[in-house]
Design a protein around this motif. Sequence first.
Motif, mmCIF file in Angstrom:
data_model
loop_
_atom_site.group_PDB
_atom_site.id
_atom_site.type_symbol
_atom_site.label_atom_id
_atom_site.label_comp_id
_atom_site.label_asym_id
_atom_site.label_seq_id
_atom_site.Cartn_x
_atom_site.Cartn_y
_atom_site.Cartn_z
ATOM 1 N N HIS A 51 -22.721 -37.829 -2.626
ATOM 2 C CA HIS A 51 -23.220 -39.037 -1.974
ATOM 3 C C HIS A 51 -22.021 -39.693 -1.300
ATOM 4 O O HIS A 51 -21.126 -40.208 -1.974
ATOM 5 C CB HIS A 51 -23.868 -39.977 -2.984
ATOM 6 N N PHE A 52 -21.987 -39.621 0.033
ATOM 7 C CA PHE A 52 -20.942 -40.262 0.828
ATOM 8 C C PHE A 52 -21.428 -41.675 1.120
ATOM 9 O O PHE A 52 -22.394 -41.851 1.871
ATOM 10 C CB PHE A 52 -20.703 -39.493 2.125
ATOM 11 N N MET A 53 -20.766 -42.658 0.514
ATOM 12 C CA MET A 53 -21.309 -44.011 0.495
ATOM 13 C C MET A 53 -20.443 -45.023 1.229
ATOM 14 O O MET A 53 -19.215 -44.913 1.252
ATOM 15 C CB MET A 53 -21.467 -44.468 -0.956
ATOM 16 N N ALA A 54 -21.109 -46.027 1.762
ATOM 17 C CA ALA A 54 -20.468 -47.200 2.334
ATOM 18 C C ALA A 54 -20.796 -48.378 1.416
ATOM 19 O O ALA A 54 -21.756 -48.314 0.642
ATOM 20 C CB ALA A 54 -21.014 -47.465 3.737
ATOM 21 N N PRO A 55 -20.006 -49.434 1.491
ATOM 22 C CA PRO A 55 -20.361 -50.618 0.702
ATOM 23 C C PRO A 55 -21.787 -51.049 1.043
ATOM 24 O O PRO A 55 -22.213 -50.947 2.191
ATOM 25 C CB PRO A 55 -19.354 -51.671 1.164
ATOM 26 N N GLY A 56 -22.519 -51.456 0.059
ATOM 27 C CA GLY A 56 -23.899 -51.870 0.301
ATOM 28 C C GLY A 56 -24.914 -50.788 -0.019
ATOM 29 O O GLY A 56 -26.111 -51.005 0.125
ATOM 30 N N GLU A 58 -25.441 -47.760 1.428
ATOM 31 C CA GLU A 58 -25.924 -46.870 2.473
ATOM 32 C C GLU A 58 -24.951 -45.726 2.659
ATOM 33 O O GLU A 58 -23.781 -45.822 2.307
ATOM 34 C CB GLU A 58 -26.122 -47.630 3.783
ATOM 35 N N GLY A 59 -25.424 -44.621 3.218
ATOM 36 C CA GLY A 59 -24.564 -43.478 3.468
ATOM 37 C C GLY A 59 -25.377 -42.233 3.730
ATOM 38 O O GLY A 59 -26.481 -42.309 4.276
ATOM 39 N N MET A 60 -24.840 -41.092 3.285
ATOM 40 C CA MET A 60 -25.571 -39.832 3.447
ATOM 41 C C MET A 60 -25.325 -38.955 2.233
ATOM 42 O O MET A 60 -24.347 -39.130 1.517
ATOM 43 C CB MET A 60 -25.197 -39.119 4.731
ATOM 44 N N PHE A 61 -26.246 -38.027 2.035
ATOM 45 C CA PHE A 61 -26.070 -37.082 0.936
ATOM 46 C C PHE A 61 -25.948 -35.679 1.495
ATOM 47 O O PHE A 61 -26.497 -35.355 2.543
ATOM 48 C CB PHE A 61 -27.173 -37.205 -0.119
ATOM 49 N N LEU A 78 -27.438 -33.370 4.412
ATOM 50 C CA LEU A 78 -28.879 -33.218 4.193
ATOM 51 C C LEU A 78 -29.717 -34.430 4.584
ATOM 52 O O LEU A 78 -30.852 -34.263 5.020
ATOM 53 C CB LEU A 78 -29.142 -32.875 2.719
ATOM 54 N N GLY A 79 -29.196 -35.626 4.393
ATOM 55 C CA GLY A 79 -30.019 -36.794 4.691
ATOM 56 C C GLY A 79 -29.277 -38.088 4.444
ATOM 57 O O GLY A 79 -28.089 -38.104 4.150
ATOM 58 N N SER A 80 -30.009 -39.187 4.533
ATOM 59 C CA SER A 80 -29.391 -40.505 4.424
ATOM 60 C C SER A 80 -29.651 -41.136 3.058
ATOM 61 O O SER A 80 -30.542 -40.717 2.315
ATOM 62 C CB SER A 80 -29.909 -41.421 5.540
ATOM 63 N N MET A 81 -28.839 -42.141 2.781
ATOM 64 C CA MET A 81 -28.927 -42.923 1.546
ATOM 65 C C MET A 81 -29.191 -44.379 1.923
ATOM 66 O O MET A 81 -28.610 -44.887 2.876
ATOM 67 C CB MET A 81 -27.605 -42.860 0.772
ATOM 68 N N LYS A 82 -30.058 -45.034 1.155
ATOM 69 C CA LYS A 82 -30.280 -46.474 1.289
ATOM 70 C C LYS A 82 -30.464 -47.031 -0.108
ATOM 71 O O LYS A 82 -31.148 -46.419 -0.932
ATOM 72 C CB LYS A 82 -31.510 -46.780 2.138
ATOM 73 N N GLY A 83 -29.817 -48.153 -0.359
ATOM 74 C CA GLY A 83 -29.908 -48.749 -1.681
ATOM 75 C C GLY A 83 -29.429 -47.808 -2.775
ATOM 76 O O GLY A 83 -29.903 -47.872 -3.907
#
Length: 145
Positions: A51-56, A58-61, A78-83
Amino acid sequence: MDTLHFSITINAPAEKVWKTLWTDETYRQWTSVFMEGSYALSSWQQGARVHFMAPGGEGMFSEIVKKVPNEQMSFRHLGSMKGGKEQPPTEETKLWEGAREEYTLKQNGASTEVSVLVDSVDEHKSHFEEKFPDALARLKQISES
């Protein structure tokens, strides 16, 4: 999708550069060039999710497709991350789903050549072309200290 190529020579052994790339503290330092506060969550084992994450939250997996310690790490995005959660595919993520990001280290005497291949959609190409050289320069600075 275009494949972008970046490289840098670092005056440090491959083992030290590898640790700088993938150890949490130093990973956060060199990737801050892309986004301040970015980080990654993973076991860093081949086949594992990242999980490549940004503060908050969000990011991508991504998936670690290949890992050869001190030599190569290859991801398939593969896709995005939220929450902090993996999201189902969207029309936007389908455009870059399956894109690869690959780091190859080759030791030459006392220095290490780091090569990076990144698949990019047009929308992100200029961002990568601007930021990757700076991120690799930061990686060099940390690895050589």
